[in-house]
Scaffold this motif. Structure first.
Motif, PDB file in Angstrom:
ATOM      1  N   GLY A  33     -57.496 -15.045 -21.884  1.00  0.00           N
ATOM      2  CA  GLY A  33     -56.627 -14.035 -21.266  1.00  0.00           C
ATOM      3  C   GLY A  33     -56.766 -14.029 -19.759  1.00  0.00           C
ATOM      4  O   GLY A  33     -55.787 -13.865 -19.023  1.00  0.00           O
ATOM      5  N   LEU A  34     -57.988 -14.274 -19.268  1.00  0.00           N
ATOM      6  CA  LEU A  34     -58.196 -14.328 -17.817  1.00  0.00           C
ATOM      7  C   LEU A  34     -57.499 -15.546 -17.216  1.00  0.00           C
ATOM      8  O   LEU A  34     -56.854 -15.451 -16.163  1.00  0.00           O
ATOM      9  CB  LEU A  34     -59.698 -14.339 -17.496  1.00  0.00           C
ATOM     10  N   ILE A  35     -57.602 -16.672 -17.898  1.00  0.00           N
ATOM     11  CA  ILE A  35     -56.926 -17.893 -17.422  1.00  0.00           C
ATOM     12  C   ILE A  35     -55.420 -17.659 -17.338  1.00  0.00           C
ATOM     13  O   ILE A  35     -54.767 -18.015 -16.353  1.00  0.00           O
ATOM     14  CB  ILE A  35     -57.251 -19.080 -18.355  1.00  0.00           C
ATOM     15  N   VAL A  36     -54.858 -17.001 -18.354  1.00  0.00           N
ATOM     16  CA  VAL A  36     -53.419 -16.713 -18.364  1.00  0.00           C
ATOM     17  C   VAL A  36     -53.041 -15.796 -17.204  1.00  0.00           C
ATOM     18  O   VAL A  36     -51.990 -15.944 -16.590  1.00  0.00           O
ATOM     19  CB  VAL A  36     -53.012 -16.100 -19.725  1.00  0.00           C
ATOM     20  N   SER A  37     -53.943 -14.875 -16.844  1.00  0.00           N
ATOM     21  CA  SER A  37     -53.670 -13.993 -15.695  1.00  0.00           C
ATOM     22  C   SER A  37     -53.613 -14.792 -14.399  1.00  0.00           C
ATOM     23  O   SER A  37     -52.824 -14.497 -13.502  1.00  0.00           O
ATOM     24  CB  SER A  37     -54.743 -12.901 -15.595  1.00  0.00           C
ATOM     25  N   PHE A  38     -54.461 -15.826 -14.303  1.00  0.00           N
ATOM     26  CA  PHE A  38     -54.397 -16.710 -13.130  1.00  0.00           C
ATOM     27  C   PHE A  38     -53.037 -17.412 -13.073  1.00  0.00           C
ATOM     28  O   PHE A  38     -52.453 -17.578 -12.005  1.00  0.00           O
ATOM     29  CB  PHE A  38     -55.533 -17.742 -13.174  1.00  0.00           C
ATOM     30  N   GLY A  60     -51.520  -9.891 -21.727  1.00  0.00           N
ATOM     31  CA  GLY A  60     -51.694  -8.562 -22.310  1.00  0.00           C
ATOM     32  C   GLY A  60     -51.926  -8.616 -23.800  1.00  0.00           C
ATOM     33  O   GLY A  60     -52.779  -7.921 -24.342  1.00  0.00           O
ATOM     34  N   VAL A  61     -51.171  -9.488 -24.481  1.00  0.00           N
ATOM     35  CA  VAL A  61     -51.365  -9.656 -25.931  1.00  0.00           C
ATOM     36  C   VAL A  61     -52.787 -10.157 -26.198  1.00  0.00           C
ATOM     37  O   VAL A  61     -53.482  -9.654 -27.078  1.00  0.00           O
ATOM     38  CB  VAL A  61     -50.317 -10.626 -26.511  1.00  0.00           C
ATOM     39  N   CYS A  87     -63.369  -8.883 -17.046  1.00  0.00           N
ATOM     40  CA  CYS A  87     -62.266  -9.856 -16.978  1.00  0.00           C
ATOM     41  C   CYS A  87     -60.953  -9.144 -16.667  1.00  0.00           C
ATOM     42  O   CYS A  87     -60.124  -9.670 -15.911  1.00  0.00           O
ATOM     43  CB  CYS A  87     -62.152 -10.632 -18.290  1.00  0.00           C
ATOM     44  N   ASP A  88     -60.764  -7.953 -17.177  1.00  0.00           N
ATOM     45  CA  ASP A  88     -59.568  -7.164 -16.838  1.00  0.00           C
ATOM     46  C   ASP A  88     -59.534  -6.840 -15.351  1.00  0.00           C
ATOM     47  O   ASP A  88     -58.472  -6.873 -14.722  1.00  0.00           O
ATOM     48  CB  ASP A  88     -59.542  -5.860 -17.632  1.00  0.00           C
ATOM     49  N   ARG A  89     -60.709  -6.581 -14.747  1.00  0.00           N
ATOM     50  CA  ARG A  89     -60.727  -6.262 -13.324  1.00  0.00           C
ATOM     51  C   ARG A  89     -60.332  -7.496 -12.497  1.00  0.00           C
ATOM     52  O   ARG A  89     -59.602  -7.401 -11.518  1.00  0.00           O
ATOM     53  CB  ARG A  89     -62.115  -5.761 -12.884  1.00  0.00           C
ATOM     54  N   TYR A  90     -60.879  -8.655 -12.919  1.00  0.00           N
ATOM     55  CA  TYR A  90     -60.536  -9.887 -12.213  1.00  0.00           C
ATOM     56  C   TYR A  90     -59.046 -10.189 -12.410  1.00  0.00           C
ATOM     57  O   TYR A  90     -58.342 -10.534 -11.463  1.00  0.00           O
ATOM     58  CB  TYR A  90     -61.390 -11.062 -12.716  1.00  0.00           C
ATOM     59  N   ALA A  91     -58.560  -9.969 -13.622  1.00  0.00           N
ATOM     60  CA  ALA A  91     -57.140 -10.212 -13.908  1.00  0.00           C
ATOM     61  C   ALA A  91     -56.263  -9.297 -13.054  1.00  0.00           C
ATOM     62  O   ALA A  91     -55.280  -9.739 -12.447  1.00  0.00           O
ATOM     63  CB  ALA A  91     -56.871  -9.992 -15.392  1.00  0.00           C
ATOM     64  N   ASP A  92     -56.636  -8.026 -12.958  1.00  0.00           N
ATOM     65  CA  ASP A  92     -55.865  -7.095 -12.111  1.00  0.00           C
ATOM     66  C   ASP A  92     -55.826  -7.604 -10.676  1.00  0.00           C
ATOM     67  O   ASP A  92     -54.778  -7.679 -10.033  1.00  0.00           O
ATOM     68  CB  ASP A  92     -56.503  -5.696 -12.137  1.00  0.00           C
ATOM     69  N   ILE A  94     -56.393 -10.650  -9.387  1.00  0.00           N
ATOM     70  CA  ILE A  94     -55.737 -11.935  -9.108  1.00  0.00           C
ATOM     71  C   ILE A  94     -54.220 -11.800  -9.226  1.00  0.00           C
ATOM     72  O   ILE A  94     -53.466 -12.415  -8.451  1.00  0.00           O
ATOM     73  CB  ILE A  94     -56.286 -13.046 -10.033  1.00  0.00           C
ATOM     74  N   VAL A  95     -53.744 -10.961 -10.137  1.00  0.00           N
ATOM     75  CA  VAL A  95     -52.294 -10.761 -10.264  1.00  0.00           C
ATOM     76  C   VAL A  95     -51.747 -10.057  -9.016  1.00  0.00           C
ATOM     77  O   VAL A  95     -50.750 -10.494  -8.433  1.00  0.00           O
ATOM     78  CB  VAL A  95     -51.975  -9.961 -11.547  1.00  0.00           C
ATOM     79  N   PHE A  96     -52.428  -9.013  -8.557  1.00  0.00           N
ATOM     80  CA  PHE A  96     -51.955  -8.340  -7.335  1.00  0.00           C
ATOM     81  C   PHE A  96     -52.044  -9.288  -6.129  1.00  0.00           C
ATOM     82  O   PHE A  96     -51.192  -9.286  -5.246  1.00  0.00           O
ATOM     83  CB  PHE A  96     -52.773  -7.069  -7.066  1.00  0.00           C
ATOM     84  N   THR A  97     -53.067 -10.149  -6.119  1.00  0.00           N
ATOM     85  CA  THR A  97     -53.195 -11.107  -5.010  1.00  0.00           C
ATOM     86  C   THR A  97     -52.024 -12.089  -5.008  1.00  0.00           C
ATOM     87  O   THR A  97     -51.458 -12.415  -3.952  1.00  0.00           O
ATOM     88  CB  THR A  97     -54.538 -11.863  -5.116  1.00  0.00           C
ATOM     89  N   GLY A  98     -51.627 -12.523  -6.208  1.00  0.00           N
ATOM     90  CA  GLY A  98     -50.461 -13.421  -6.307  1.00  0.00           C
ATOM     91  C   GLY A  98     -49.212 -12.737  -5.802  1.00  0.00           C
ATOM     92  O   GLY A  98     -48.399 -13.343  -5.080  1.00  0.00           O
ATOM     93  N   LEU A  99     -49.058 -11.463  -6.118  1.00  0.00           N
ATOM     94  CA  LEU A  99     -47.891 -10.699  -5.658  1.00  0.00           C
ATOM     95  C   LEU A  99     -47.922 -10.526  -4.131  1.00  0.00           C
ATOM     96  O   LEU A  99     -46.904 -10.698  -3.451  1.00  0.00           O
ATOM     97  CB  LEU A  99     -47.855  -9.335  -6.356  1.00  0.00           C
ATOM     98  N   ILE A 100     -49.113 -10.213  -3.606  1.00  0.00           N
ATOM     99  CA  ILE A 100     -49.252 -10.048  -2.146  1.00  0.00           C
ATOM    100  C   ILE A 100     -48.858 -11.348  -1.446  1.00  0.00           C
ATOM    101  O   ILE A 100     -48.094 -11.368  -0.478  1.00  0.00           O
ATOM    102  CB  ILE A 100     -50.697  -9.642  -1.783  1.00  0.00           C
ATOM    103  N   TYR A 101     -49.383 -12.465  -1.993  1.00  0.00           N
ATOM    104  CA  TYR A 101     -49.062 -13.777  -1.406  1.00  0.00           C
ATOM    105  C   TYR A 101     -47.542 -14.004  -1.423  1.00  0.00           C
ATOM    106  O   TYR A 101     -46.953 -14.469  -0.444  1.00  0.00           O
ATOM    107  CB  TYR A 101     -49.775 -14.876  -2.197  1.00  0.00           C
TER     108      TYR A 101
END
Ligand SMILES: CC(C)CCC[C@@H](C)CCC[C@@H](C)CCC[C@@H](C)CCOC[C@@H](COP(=O)(O)O[C@@H]1[C@H](O)[C@H](OP(=O)(O)O)[C@@H](O)[C@H](O)[C@H]1O)OCC[C@H](C)CCC[C@H](C)CCC[C@H](C)CCCC(C)C
Ligand SMILES: Nc1ccn([C@@H]2O[C@H](COP(=O)(O)O)[C@@H](O)[C@H]2O)c(=O)n1
Ligand SMILES: [Mg+2]
Ligand SMILES: [Mg+2]
Length: 195
Positions: A33-38, A60-61, A87-92, A94-101
């Motif tokens: 799930g963490l890899i998928v968040s990346f 999420g699934v 892992c949820d914290r890291y996922a949160d 990295i997803v926001f970081t991708g959006l910021i980028y």
């Protein structure tokens, strides 16, 4: 809020028969799930909101399934609970970081709402972390389960998915930034009542 809590529990219960047939350990599913968040973050950074949303849904699934597999196989563990949360914290993040980028590099369009889109991402990330940390710190202080408030992780992910799919991503981020700060206050007040 009671209704949503019941919906979450019924979803957790309804996936158990499916989860019992999954040939992977809960921890493996959590890592997956963490890899998928990346991957979601990478797609958002490129400005591909559809693929980003699809990876968010898959992540999420998997976040629901890791616990379901643990419960179905009788292998829930204290470490698994910690691993799931961190892992949820890291996922949160990295997803926001991708959006910021994406906003900073203009691969994601969206201005208005008084401040830049990337800054709304930062406030949404701050709020998300305040929600999660308040619960973790309160439970460490002895509160049994501080899973209260309007913007738990599942709500945040759903709002982001719908925003990315609907073309109202910036509006979704503004909503997450506001709702997470409300939830933060709800949890601080809830901790005060319970301690
Ligand atoms: C293969 C299938 C059989 C699998 C079944 C599918 C179902 C699982 C349905 C899922 C719907 C899916 C398409 C939408 C994405 C799911 C996503 C919203 C779930 C993300 O939340 C996961 C989980 C988080 O809790 P967890 O215990 O793992 O982690 C806790 C969390 O990190 C806490 O952080 P915080 O405090 O909240 O900030 C930590 O504090 C805790 O320590 C930590 O343990 O939550 C599970 C909640 C439910 C079981 C799932 C919620 C589903 C939605 C409420 C309803 C889904 C249907 C919607 C109508 C979909 C609409 C969006 C559509 C896709 C456009
Ligand atoms: N690798 C894992 C992941 C989760 N758990 C257990 O499931 C709980 C989380 O359930 P969700 O349905 O919200 O994912 C978690 O607190 C653990 O008890 C696990 O044991 N190992
Ligand atoms: Mg989980
Ligand atoms: Mg989780």
């Amino acid at each position: 809020m009671e209704i949503l809590g019941n919906l979450k529990n019924s979803i957790r219960h309804s996936v158990l028969p499916f989860a019992s047939r999954i040939p992977f350990s809960p921890d493996t599913i959590t890592y997956l799930g963490l890899i998928v968040s990346f991957l979601a973050a990478f797609e958002f950074a490129k400005g591909d909101l559809l693929l980003g949303a699809l990876f968010l849904i898959l992540g999420g699934v998997l976040d629901v399934l890791d616990g379901a597999v643990a419960r179905a196989s009788g292998t829930t563990s204290a470490f698994g609970g910690v691993l799931d949360s961190v892992c949820d914290r890291y996922a949160d993040a990295i997803v926001f970081t991708g959006l910021i980028y994406g906003f900073v590099n203009n691969t994601i369009q969206g201005t208005g709402f008084f401040i830049e889109g990337w800054l709304w991402c930062v406030f949404a990330m701050i709020g998300s972390y305040l929600v999660s940390y308040t619960r973790a710190r309160a439970e460490a202080a002895g509160v049994s389960k501080l899973d209260i408030g309007v913007a738990e992780r599942s709500e945040r992910i759903i709002i982001l998915i719908i925003g990315a799919l609907s073309g109202f991503l910036l509006q979704a981020l503004v909503l997450i930034a506001i709702l997470t700060h409300i939830t933060f206050i709800q949890r601080v007040m809830g901790a005060k009542q319970r301690l």
